[in-house]
Design a protein around this motif. Structure first.
Motif, PDB file in Angstrom:
ATOM      1  N   ALA A 111       0.836  -1.202   0.000  1.00 31.60           N
ATOM      2  CA  ALA A 111       0.000   0.000   0.000  1.00 31.60           C
ATOM      3  C   ALA A 111       0.867   1.247   0.000  1.00 31.60           C
ATOM      4  N   SER A 112       1.902   1.250   0.825  1.00 29.60           N
ATOM      5  CA  SER A 112       2.789   2.410   0.894  1.00 29.60           C
ATOM      6  C   SER A 112       3.490   2.639  -0.435  1.00 29.60           C
ATOM      7  N   ARG A 113       3.951   1.555  -1.061  1.00 33.46           N
ATOM      8  CA  ARG A 113       4.667   1.692  -2.336  1.00 33.46           C
ATOM      9  C   ARG A 113       3.742   2.182  -3.447  1.00 33.46           C
ATOM     10  N   LEU A 114       2.514   1.695  -3.463  1.00 36.38           N
ATOM     11  CA  LEU A 114       1.582   2.149  -4.495  1.00 36.38           C
ATOM     12  C   LEU A 114       1.229   3.615  -4.297  1.00 36.38           C
ATOM     13  N   PHE A 115       1.040   4.017  -3.047  1.00 34.78           N
ATOM     14  CA  PHE A 115       0.747   5.415  -2.750  1.00 34.78           C
ATOM     15  C   PHE A 115       1.914   6.304  -3.194  1.00 34.78           C
ATOM     16  N   CYS A 116       3.136   5.850  -2.916  1.00 39.50           N
ATOM     17  CA  CYS A 116       4.331   6.586  -3.334  1.00 39.50           C
ATOM     18  C   CYS A 116       4.380   6.698  -4.856  1.00 39.50           C
ATOM     19  N   PHE A 176      11.469   1.778   0.565  1.00 35.32           N
ATOM     20  CA  PHE A 176      12.851   1.397   0.263  1.00 35.32           C
ATOM     21  C   PHE A 176      13.256   0.155   1.059  1.00 35.32           C
ATOM     22  N   ALA A 177      12.287  -0.737   1.295  1.00 37.11           N
ATOM     23  CA  ALA A 177      12.545  -1.934   2.090  1.00 37.11           C
ATOM     24  C   ALA A 177      13.657  -2.793   1.481  1.00 37.11           C
ATOM     25  N   THR A 178      13.692  -2.862   0.161  1.00 36.60           N
ATOM     26  CA  THR A 178      14.727  -3.668  -0.509  1.00 36.60           C
ATOM     27  C   THR A 178      16.114  -3.120  -0.205  1.00 36.60           C
ATOM     28  N   GLN A 179      16.242  -1.797  -0.263  1.00 38.30           N
ATOM     29  CA  GLN A 179      17.522  -1.160   0.036  1.00 38.30           C
ATOM     30  C   GLN A 179      17.916  -1.383   1.493  1.00 38.30           C
ATOM     31  N   ILE A 180      16.960  -1.225   2.394  1.00 37.89           N
ATOM     32  CA  ILE A 180      17.241  -1.403   3.822  1.00 37.89           C
ATOM     33  C   ILE A 180      17.690  -2.828   4.104  1.00 37.89           C
ATOM     34  N   GLU A 181      17.005  -3.789   3.496  1.00 41.68           N
ATOM     35  CA  GLU A 181      17.382  -5.186   3.727  1.00 41.68           C
ATOM     36  C   GLU A 181      18.730  -5.512   3.108  1.00 41.68           C
ATOM     37  N   ALA A 182      19.059  -4.895   1.972  1.00 41.47           N
ATOM     38  CA  ALA A 182      20.363  -5.124   1.345  1.00 41.47           C
ATOM     39  C   ALA A 182      21.491  -4.602   2.232  1.00 41.47           C
ATOM     40  N   VAL A 183      21.241  -3.481   2.900  1.00 40.04           N
ATOM     41  CA  VAL A 183      22.275  -2.854   3.737  1.00 40.04           C
ATOM     42  C   VAL A 183      22.383  -3.516   5.106  1.00 40.04           C
TER      43      VAL A 183
END
Length: 212
Positions: A111-116, A176-183
């Motif tokens: 939901a957050s990503r679609l809103f963004c 940016f969950a993907t970025q956070i998980e990558a880091v």
């Protein structure tokens, strides 16, 4: 006879509500991944487990379904803000709002990503809600923050910028969950990481507006 009619009507209402919820959930999953232009109604109907004809009975076009999904998101997204009230202790209220917004990012990342995505595109299908109900709610809650500042309960801060900072910070963990998980190798579904995130964001924001 009347009792049976009520029961039948109740079952029918629940079935309709469940079907509409399934369509909205399928729309959210697909729109958040492919956008409105990359998603077809056939895909949504298949994922929702309904016929396309039946889906069009409730949502007569892809745009109508997309707007319904966005409005559903807006309700979820604004629920924590609606509970924000003047009779709360300011730092407690703001800290609780931060926690609840992070819960939304954890529980509703699509939901957050679609809103963004909709905001990045200029919100062509949601502008009426943004400039209407959303603006009215933000004005109402900003007035509460302004009163807290005026009464010396908070350090001088522009209410709108405080709200924008909370939105930006908390939604980052979904968008940016993907970025956070990558880091970090972690995400908000990890209870310890979620607790650490809440505490860190609360501390950084509330310490910036605490009266010295």
């Amino acid at each position: 006879m009347a009792g049976e009619t009520v029961k039948t009507t109740g079952r029918r209402s629940r079935a309709v509500a469940a079907k509409k919820q399934a369509i909205l959930a399928a729309g959210l999953a697909l729109f958040s991944q492919y956008g409105i232009h990359g998603t077809s109604l056939d895909q949504v109907a298949e994922q929702a487990g309904v016929s396309k004809t039946n889906m069009l009975y409730y949502y007569p076009s892809k745009e109508a379904l997309y707007v319904a999904v966005l409005k559903d998101i807006l309700e979820i997204w604004l629920a924590p803000f609606k509970s924000f009230s003047a009779d709360q202790e300011p730092l407690v209220a703001i800290g609780d709002y931060i926690r609840r917004k992070l819960e939304v990012s954890r529980d509703y990342p699509q939901a957050s990503r679609l809103f963004c995505l909709e905001m990045l595109q200029g919100a062509p299908l949601l502008m009426a809600e943004l400039s209407g109900d959303l603006k009215q709610l933000v004005d109402e809650k900003s007035a509460i923050i302004a009163d807290w500042v005026a009464s010396g309960k908070l350090a001088p801060v522009d209410p709108h910028h405080l709200v924008f900072m909370i939105w930006a910070t908390t939604q980052h963990y979904a968008d940016f969950a993907t970025q956070i998980e990558a880091v970090t190798g972690k995400n908000l579904r990890d209870p310890q990481f979620f607790a650490e995130t809440v505490a860190s964001v609360q501390r950084m924001i509330t310490e910036g507006i605490r009266v010295r």
